[in-house]
Design a protein around this motif. Structure first.
Motif, short mmCIF file in Angstrom:
data_model
loop_
_atom_site.label_atom_id
_atom_site.label_comp_id
_atom_site.label_asym_id
_atom_site.label_seq_id
_atom_site.Cartn_x
_atom_site.Cartn_y
_atom_site.Cartn_z
N ASP A 145 0.82 -1.21 0.00
CA ASP A 145 0.00 0.00 0.00
C ASP A 145 0.86 1.26 0.00
OD1 ASP A 145 -2.48 -1.31 -0.01
OD2 ASP A 145 -2.39 -1.62 2.15
N ARG A 203 -8.46 -13.53 -4.40
CA ARG A 203 -7.53 -12.74 -5.22
C ARG A 203 -7.57 -13.14 -6.70
NH1 ARG A 203 -2.06 -12.05 -1.52
NH2 ARG A 203 -3.12 -11.41 0.39
N ARG A 210 -6.39 -9.44 -6.69
CA ARG A 210 -6.37 -8.50 -5.58
C ARG A 210 -5.43 -7.36 -6.00
NH1 ARG A 210 -4.81 -5.10 -1.99
NH2 ARG A 210 -4.92 -5.54 0.25
N CYS A 211 -5.95 -6.12 -6.02
CA CYS A 211 -5.28 -5.01 -6.70
C CYS A 211 -4.94 -3.88 -5.73
CB CYS A 211 -6.19 -4.44 -7.78
SG CYS A 211 -6.99 -5.67 -8.82
N ARG A 212 -3.83 -3.21 -6.01
CA ARG A 212 -3.49 -1.93 -5.38
C ARG A 212 -3.20 -0.92 -6.48
NH1 ARG A 212 -0.79 -5.64 -1.82
NH2 ARG A 212 -1.29 -5.26 0.37
N GLY A 250 -9.15 -5.55 -3.27
CA GLY A 250 -8.11 -4.56 -3.42
C GLY A 250 -8.03 -3.58 -2.27
N SER A 251 -7.02 -2.73 -2.33
CA SER A 251 -6.82 -1.64 -1.39
C SER A 251 -6.10 -0.52 -2.12
CB SER A 251 -6.02 -2.10 -0.17
OG SER A 251 -4.73 -2.57 -0.55
N PRO A 307 -7.53 1.23 -6.18
CA PRO A 307 -7.38 0.82 -7.58
C PRO A 307 -8.66 1.11 -8.36
CG PRO A 307 -7.91 -1.08 -6.25
CD PRO A 307 -7.78 0.08 -5.30
N ILE A 324 -11.13 -0.55 -10.97
CA ILE A 324 -11.45 -1.89 -11.47
C ILE A 324 -12.70 -1.82 -12.34
CG2 ILE A 324 -12.07 -4.26 -10.84
CD1 ILE A 324 -10.52 -3.85 -8.23
N ARG A 341 -12.83 -5.26 -0.04
CA ARG A 341 -11.94 -4.11 0.09
C ARG A 341 -11.21 -4.18 1.42
NH1 ARG A 341 -16.54 -2.94 -2.75
NH2 ARG A 341 -16.36 -1.54 -4.55
N TRP A 389 -13.53 4.78 -4.35
CA TRP A 389 -12.76 3.96 -5.30
C TRP A 389 -13.64 3.61 -6.48
CZ3 TRP A 389 -10.36 -0.23 -1.54
CH2 TRP A 389 -9.59 0.42 -0.57
N TRP A 403 -14.94 1.24 -8.74
CA TRP A 403 -15.14 -0.18 -9.02
C TRP A 403 -16.48 -0.32 -9.73
CZ3 TRP A 403 -13.25 -4.14 -4.83
CH2 TRP A 403 -11.94 -3.80 -4.42
#
Length: 453
Positions: free
Chosen positions: A306, A330, A333-335, A356-357, A360, A362, A383, A394, A396
């Motif tokens: 992060d 995942r 699983r995105c950053r 993700g965190s 990101p 998406i 999240r 975010w 998404w």
């Protein structure tokens, strides 16, 4: 009976919550290999600087345009396949039963042609999405792996996969026959390479995985990769001109570190010690397509920390993959970064599919999500490390996804439709009802020389 059912359901949910707590809150489970001082010398520093320049050049300021182009390609490919099928039915006067179907735009570019083996370089023209500029070893000689051994990390033996992977300049790597390769240390692949497993059953298993670090323009295609283990490291040749000290590898099937223009296609991946595909440290311009993934916990990690804001450059396409049996979480699983998740088939997960965190973006389009029977795991999205008043911003988005067995996608943020690709002008994706066709041939293909693949 009613009280017994309630007690069973409650205990199931408690067990699931404990599993979630164990698997997604322990920081070490999200770790990815980060270079130690022992691994950084002047050669590596110079290559890292060059890799970053390439990443900046590869980055697309308006990524929605790439998503739009891929959706157009999907429509054109499916319409062409439907027209061909109708034509064959009229000509034959019976139900179409042809041996080869290529329904997505990547496959229709090269598959179903009997001369594919004589024209291997055609594959280099077929990538779509953010990895669309990847040509791998196009223009270089064809190198044939004849020796499955992997005994010398510093001066690899000619004929081995490791020898070909570190050669200078473009190289197209093929295999003389079916073989099982046990890598004693991670395989470092240099720039401008294609590893092409078509025409043989090539298994990378029971050893180390494949690493791309500070490189550009690599295609990995048609391999079975499973049971990859962490290895202790040591002196390993990472290019024709350099041997460096490597610390312990993580046990990833595919590790992409500070690299650009990478295309991962038609791999069968399962049961590795860490991730199936890890993409970190400012990597960008990447497509993961037509893969079949099974029997694994942490499937794909995009961004390892992060705190590493360099991953804002990250742009990744995940398309036409089948996320199959035994997967937990995942996918990906995105950053940071922009991730386009298009026309994938999510038939199994235990905890969640997409997470993700660190904000990101998406864009989920035309996927099929089939939730598990567990009532506590119906949500597609997850999240981390942010309260709702933060992650609500975010971006998404879910468009034309199909949700089955109670699956639900929790969207957030503003619409993903920046100029000049406002929603009215963007090609709509093929909806998730078409996914079974688009992903029908996911995984390593059984290609036979002289026959359509």
């Amino acid at each position: 009976m009613g009280m017994e059912k309630i007690m069973v359901e409650s205990s199931t949910k408690i067990a699931f919550i404990l599993l979630v707590t164990f698997a997604i809150t322990i920081p070490c489970l999200e770790a990815a290999h980060v270079l130690s001082p022992a691994e950084i010398d002047d050669f590596v520093k110079a290559r890292a600087e060059e890799a970053h320049k390439v990443a900046v050049e590869t980055y697309v300021p308006i990524p929605e345009g790439v998503a739009h182009d891929l959706n157009v390609a999907v429509h054109m490919s499916m319409e062409a396949e439907e027209n061909n099928t109708r034509r064959e039915m009229r000509q034959k006067g019976k139900k179409h039963d042809g041996p080869c179907e290529a329904t997505n735009p990547i496959d229709s570019c090269w598959r179903c042609k009997a001369d594919w083996a004589a024209n291997r370089f055609q594959l280099a023209k077929c990538s779509k999405g953010f990895g669309r500029k990847t040509t791998g070893g196009l223009g270089g000689p064809i190198y044939v792996v004849t020796d499955e051994s992997d005994n010398d990390m510093v001066n690899p033996k000619p004929g081995t996969l490791r020898f070909g992977a570190v050669q200078k300049g473009p190289l197209w790597i093929t295999f003389a026959r079916s073989m099982v390769i046990r890598l004693n240390q991670e395989l470092m692949v240099s720039s401008d390479k294609t590893i092409d497993g078509r025409g043989a059953n090539v298994q990378i298993r029971d050893g180390a995985g494949i690493t791309m670090q500070f490189v550009n323009n690599v295609i990995i295609h048609g391999l079975h990769i499973q049971n990859i283990k962490a290895k202790p490291g040591g002196l390993i040749r990472d290019s024709f001109d350099h041997t460096g000290q490597r610390t312990r590898s993580d046990g990833d099937a595919i590790s992409i570190y500070g690299s650009s223009n990478i295309w991962i296609d038609h791999l069968s991946l399962s049961e590795c010690e860490d991730g199936l595909v890890d993409i970190i440290q400012g990597s960008t311009g990447i497509t993961i397509s037509n893969c079949h993934m099974t029997k694994h916990n942490d499937v794909m990690l995009f961004g390892a920390s992060d705190s590493y804001t360099g991953d804002k450059l990250m742009q990744i396409t995940v398309a036409f993959n089948h996320f199959g049996q035994g997967l937990i979480q995942r996918m990906p699983r995105c950053r940071y970064g922009f991730v386009h998740v298009l026309n994938n088939d999510y038939t199994h997960w235990i905890m969640y599919a997409i997470g993700g965190s660190s904000s990101p973006t998406i864009l989920s389009q035309g996927n099929r999500f089939i939730a598990p029977d567990n009532g506590a795991a119906k949500e597609v999205t997850h999240r981390d490390y942010a309260p709702p008043d933060v992650w609500k911003n975010w971006q998404w988005s879910s468009e034309l996804d199909v949700f089955m067995n109670g699956a639900k996608f929790v969207p957030s943020g503003a619409p993903i439709n920046r100029k000049p690709f406002k929603k009215a002008y963007m090609m709509q994706p093929r909806d998730g009802s078409h996914v079974s066709r688009l992903t029908r041939n996911a995984g390593a293909l059984n290609c036979v020389v002289g026959k359509p693949c």
